[in-house]
Design an enzyme around this catalytic site. Structure first.
Site, PDB file in Angstrom:
ATOM      1  N   CYS A  98       2.816   6.275   2.438  1.00 36.80           N
ATOM      2  CA  CYS A  98       1.973   5.124   2.113  1.00 36.80           C
ATOM      3  C   CYS A  98       2.831   4.102   1.376  1.00 36.80           C
ATOM      4  CB  CYS A  98       0.825   5.603   1.223  1.00 36.80           C
ATOM      5  SG  CYS A  98      -0.319   4.297   0.754  1.00 36.80           S
ATOM      6  N   HIS A 140      -6.309   7.593   7.230  1.00 42.36           N
ATOM      7  CA  HIS A 140      -5.535   7.278   6.019  1.00 42.36           C
ATOM      8  C   HIS A 140      -5.922   5.891   5.491  1.00 42.36           C
ATOM      9  CE1 HIS A 140      -1.698   7.100   3.556  1.00 42.36           C
ATOM     10  NE2 HIS A 140      -2.048   5.820   3.619  1.00 42.36           N
ATOM     11  N   GLU A 141      -5.965   4.901   6.403  1.00 46.02           N
ATOM     12  CA  GLU A 141      -6.313   3.539   5.964  1.00 46.02           C
ATOM     13  C   GLU A 141      -7.755   3.470   5.488  1.00 46.02           C
ATOM     14  OE1 GLU A 141      -4.003   1.628   5.317  1.00 46.02           O
ATOM     15  OE2 GLU A 141      -2.539   2.760   6.457  1.00 46.02           O
ATOM     16  N   HIS A 144      -8.304   4.376   1.922  1.00 44.76           N
ATOM     17  CA  HIS A 144      -8.050   3.300   0.945  1.00 44.76           C
ATOM     18  C   HIS A 144      -9.335   2.518   0.644  1.00 44.76           C
ATOM     19  CE1 HIS A 144      -3.717   3.424   0.394  1.00 44.76           C
ATOM     20  NE2 HIS A 144      -3.499   3.474   1.688  1.00 44.76           N
TER      21      HIS A 144
HETATM   22 NI    NI Z   1      -1.687   4.058   2.537  1.00 48.18          NI
END
Ligand code: NI
Length: 168
Positions: A98, A140-141, A144
């Site tokens: 990341c 993963h995004e 966030h």
């Molecule tokens: Ni990330």
């Protein structure tokens, strides 16, 4: 269009639960263009979320088409506004990195196939089924957007976290 600075762990904005995008106006379109530029600038980067540049909205971009792991199976550039996972299946562990955690990578287990619903930059509601590396990058995004980093997902800080020698 411009490259925006990436916030790094433990910046407090990275822990925020992001708000839905209510209207795709010129400010949002500029943000999208900047996120794409910022993603392309990051070495080996396959996605970036708005919260990583300090804008806590449910918006991220993903593109795994240029990566070794993702080039066989992908949807090209995805602009994901208010994305939701409708269903998921499978489980696999992959090494994640990341831009907000530049010195480490980590082993994270996630579903391998997801059905996703999102709005694109033209304000069209879309459904996409993503698999493999692309599915991992999207999840993963999307983490966030809920204030989560891969650090929050690794099974063990002892065996699941790896120091990065250099950012590829
Ligand atoms: Ni990330």
């Amino acid at each position: 269009m411009s490259i925006r600075p990436i916030l790094r762990y433990p910046h407090p904005l990275l822990k925020k639960i992001c708000r839905p995008v209510e209207r795709i106006d010129s400010e949002i379109l500029t943000l999208i263009a900047d996120l794409i530029d910022t993603m392309r600038e990051g070495p080996g980067s396959v996605g970036v979320a708005a919260s990583q540049v300090g804008v806590t909205l449910r918006l991220c971009v993903v593109d795994v088409s240029q990566s070794k792991l993702g080039k066989e199976c992908n949807h090209g550039l995805l602009v994901l506004i208010n994305p939701e996972v409708l269903s998921s299946e499978g489980a696999a562990t992959m090494r994640e990195g990341c831009m907000s955690v530049p010195d480490y990578t980590g082993d994270v287990e996630r579903p391998t196939k997801i059905l996703l619903r999102y709005t694109d930059e033209k304000d069209t509601l879309r459904h996409v089924t993503a698999e493999g590396f692309e599915a991992v990058a999207i999840q993963h995004e999307m983490d966030h957007l809920d204030g989560l980093l891969f650090l929050d997902r690794i099974s063990s800080l002892k065996s699941g976290l790896f120091r990065r020698k250099s950012y590829r």
